[in-house]
Structures are given as structure tokens and as C-alpha cells.
Motif scaffolding. Sequence first.
Motif, mmCIF file in Angstrom:
data_model
loop_
_atom_site.group_PDB
_atom_site.id
_atom_site.type_symbol
_atom_site.label_atom_id
_atom_site.label_comp_id
_atom_site.label_asym_id
_atom_site.label_seq_id
_atom_site.Cartn_x
_atom_site.Cartn_y
_atom_site.Cartn_z
ATOM 1 N N CYS A 137 0.795 -1.295 0.115
ATOM 2 C CA CYS A 137 0.065 -0.002 -0.037
ATOM 3 C C CYS A 137 0.753 1.180 -0.094
ATOM 4 O O CYS A 137 1.874 1.312 0.606
ATOM 5 C CB CYS A 137 -0.688 0.023 1.188
ATOM 6 N N PHE A 138 0.508 2.181 -0.873
ATOM 7 C CA PHE A 138 1.068 3.697 -0.718
ATOM 8 C C PHE A 138 0.395 4.405 0.409
ATOM 9 O O PHE A 138 -0.803 4.267 0.612
ATOM 10 C CB PHE A 138 1.068 4.359 -2.104
ATOM 11 N N LEU A 139 1.139 4.808 1.306
ATOM 12 C CA LEU A 139 0.823 5.586 2.315
ATOM 13 C C LEU A 139 0.813 7.095 2.108
ATOM 14 O O LEU A 139 1.877 7.753 1.855
ATOM 15 C CB LEU A 139 1.636 5.667 3.687
ATOM 16 N N VAL A 140 -0.477 7.820 2.130
ATOM 17 C CA VAL A 140 -0.763 9.125 1.767
ATOM 18 C C VAL A 140 -1.403 9.644 2.930
ATOM 19 O O VAL A 140 -2.580 9.243 3.295
ATOM 20 C CB VAL A 140 -1.269 9.130 0.438
ATOM 21 N N GLY A 141 -0.938 10.868 3.215
ATOM 22 C CA GLY A 141 -1.572 11.779 4.281
ATOM 23 C C GLY A 141 -2.782 12.642 3.470
ATOM 24 O O GLY A 141 -2.476 12.993 2.452
ATOM 25 N N ARG A 142 -3.990 12.784 3.948
ATOM 26 C CA ARG A 142 -4.989 13.698 3.651
ATOM 27 C C ARG A 142 -4.857 14.980 4.061
ATOM 28 O O ARG A 142 -5.618 15.909 3.392
ATOM 29 C CB ARG A 142 -6.331 13.024 4.117
ATOM 30 N N GLY A 143 -4.304 15.318 5.212
ATOM 31 C CA GLY A 143 -4.207 16.546 5.674
ATOM 32 C C GLY A 143 -3.641 17.705 4.996
ATOM 33 O O GLY A 143 -2.536 17.386 4.454
ATOM 34 N N GLU A 162 -7.018 7.825 -8.476
ATOM 35 C CA GLU A 162 -6.133 7.060 -8.510
ATOM 36 C C GLU A 162 -6.403 5.737 -7.564
ATOM 37 O O GLU A 162 -6.074 4.650 -7.989
ATOM 38 C CB GLU A 162 -4.529 7.637 -8.163
ATOM 39 N N GLU A 163 -6.987 6.143 -6.374
ATOM 40 C CA GLU A 163 -7.373 5.091 -5.539
ATOM 41 C C GLU A 163 -8.483 4.154 -5.960
ATOM 42 O O GLU A 163 -8.460 2.873 -5.992
ATOM 43 C CB GLU A 163 -7.633 5.442 -4.267
ATOM 44 N N ALA A 164 -9.353 4.674 -6.734
ATOM 45 C CA ALA A 164 -10.268 4.208 -7.333
ATOM 46 C C ALA A 164 -9.823 2.991 -8.567
ATOM 47 O O ALA A 164 -10.436 1.943 -8.804
ATOM 48 C CB ALA A 164 -11.360 4.861 -8.025
ATOM 49 N N GLU A 165 -8.777 3.594 -9.048
ATOM 50 C CA GLU A 165 -8.476 2.881 -10.382
ATOM 51 C C GLU A 165 -7.575 1.667 -9.797
ATOM 52 O O GLU A 165 -7.496 0.663 -10.393
ATOM 53 C CB GLU A 165 -7.463 3.716 -11.268
ATOM 54 N N HIS A 166 -6.457 2.101 -8.983
ATOM 55 C CA HIS A 166 -5.417 0.834 -8.505
ATOM 56 C C HIS A 166 -5.833 0.411 -7.229
ATOM 57 O O HIS A 166 -5.472 -0.747 -7.120
ATOM 58 C CB HIS A 166 -4.147 1.470 -8.422
ATOM 59 N N GLY A 167 -6.663 0.740 -6.471
ATOM 60 C CA GLY A 167 -6.964 0.321 -4.836
ATOM 61 C C GLY A 167 -5.891 0.122 -4.153
ATOM 62 O O GLY A 167 -5.609 -0.601 -3.209
ATOM 63 N N ASP A 168 -4.639 0.956 -4.245
ATOM 64 C CA ASP A 168 -3.287 0.505 -3.527
ATOM 65 C C ASP A 168 -3.047 1.791 -2.640
ATOM 66 O O ASP A 168 -1.754 1.840 -2.140
ATOM 67 C CB ASP A 168 -2.416 0.106 -4.175
ATOM 68 N N ILE A 169 -3.947 2.804 -2.147
ATOM 69 C CA ILE A 169 -3.532 3.897 -1.475
ATOM 70 C C ILE A 169 -4.425 3.663 0.079
ATOM 71 O O ILE A 169 -5.286 3.287 0.129
ATOM 72 C CB ILE A 169 -3.998 5.117 -2.122
ATOM 73 N N LEU A 170 -3.426 3.891 0.854
ATOM 74 C CA LEU A 170 -3.782 3.772 2.431
ATOM 75 C C LEU A 170 -3.746 5.154 2.847
ATOM 76 O O LEU A 170 -2.764 5.544 3.166
ATOM 77 C CB LEU A 170 -2.903 2.716 3.208
ATOM 78 N N TRP A 171 -5.088 5.594 3.106
ATOM 79 C CA TRP A 171 -5.122 6.943 3.694
ATOM 80 C C TRP A 171 -4.597 7.084 5.178
ATOM 81 O O TRP A 171 -4.987 6.424 6.105
ATOM 82 C CB TRP A 171 -6.514 7.572 3.441
ATOM 83 N N LEU A 172 -3.888 7.866 5.261
ATOM 84 C CA LEU A 172 -3.409 8.567 6.726
ATOM 85 C C LEU A 172 -4.362 9.724 7.059
ATOM 86 O O LEU A 172 -3.668 10.979 6.567
ATOM 87 C CB LEU A 172 -1.830 8.616 6.824
ATOM 88 N N PRO A 173 -5.249 9.620 7.725
ATOM 89 C CA PRO A 173 -6.300 11.105 7.940
ATOM 90 C C PRO A 173 -5.300 12.100 8.636
ATOM 91 O O PRO A 173 -5.880 13.151 8.301
ATOM 92 C CB PRO A 173 -7.280 10.377 8.575
ATOM 93 N N SER A 174 -4.712 11.743 9.620
ATOM 94 C CA SER A 174 -3.955 12.935 10.367
ATOM 95 C C SER A 174 -2.666 13.347 9.810
ATOM 96 O O SER A 174 -2.060 14.271 10.195
ATOM 97 C CB SER A 174 -3.880 12.299 11.634
ATOM 98 N N ALA A 175 -1.983 12.690 8.737
ATOM 99 C CA ALA A 175 -0.742 12.949 8.298
ATOM 100 C C ALA A 175 -1.005 14.283 7.355
ATOM 101 O O ALA A 175 -2.035 14.420 6.564
ATOM 102 C CB ALA A 175 -0.054 11.874 7.386
#
Length: 146
Positions: free
Chosen positions: A109-115, A128-141
Amino acid sequence: CGWSCDPSGPYYEQDKHLCPKACRSERFAGGSSLPSRSEIGGVCSEPPPPLPPRSGGAASCSSGEAAITAAGVWMLIGVQTGPAHLPRRDGVRASWKRFEAETDGVLVCFLVGRGGLGPSALAALEAEEAEHGDILWLPSATLDAR
């Protein structure tokens, strides 16, 4: 030594200062690979334990913990990345991440912050997440976290 530390890779010149010293030696210049198992010594002298059984369907990075566990995932590899690094994520997808499908129990998983993301950046990453399904969102980052 990693994909970015491969002298034939597209980001080598940009990232070589990040590579471990052993990977920058003459031994690895010119396309040599990592040390062989015999060079490492007895690090892996025991066979690995059996993989846990799969009890559910496939999991994606956006699946919850229960679904990931039910899918038999025993190793989740988190690749830290920034929102603007789509070419690097695509490079990983085209190289070593493609072996994920051949290895039971491994999820990358690719770790990506939303903040702090603007609406257009967030929309692009969600697509991109909808296409690949490989993003793990970090809501506080945030973009400032290093």
C-alpha cells in the motif's frame, strides 16, 4: 538496496545519496544485485512458518483490518509517498509491486496523508485510489510531516 538505488533506474541520480553506503560501492555499480543468500550467512537458516489460510476474498488497501486479515494478509508493506509523486508510484506499480499478485498474503500500500490537500489534489488521489486500490489513507498526516 532497493529500486531507487539501482543505477539503471530512472531515479538513481536523484536518489543515490539516500542509498545505503554498501549499495553505492563498486560491487553494486554496473547492475550487480544484492548479496546472495550465501553471502548473507545464516540469517535465514530456518524455513519460514507456513502461511495462514485464506478465509475470505481479496483485500485492497482501503479494506478494513478485518477484511485484510480474513483475506490471509500476513505482511502489509507500506510505501511512504507524497501526493505529487504519481510517476514514482507508477514506477513501483510497474516494477516490484507487480509481484504482489504472485505472493499469497502480501499487500503493498502507498501511504498518503489527507491533511492539507487541496480539492484538486484530493480528487486526483481519490481517482487514483479508485483505479488501483493501493492507497492507504493516513487521515492525520499532512504535507509538513517528514
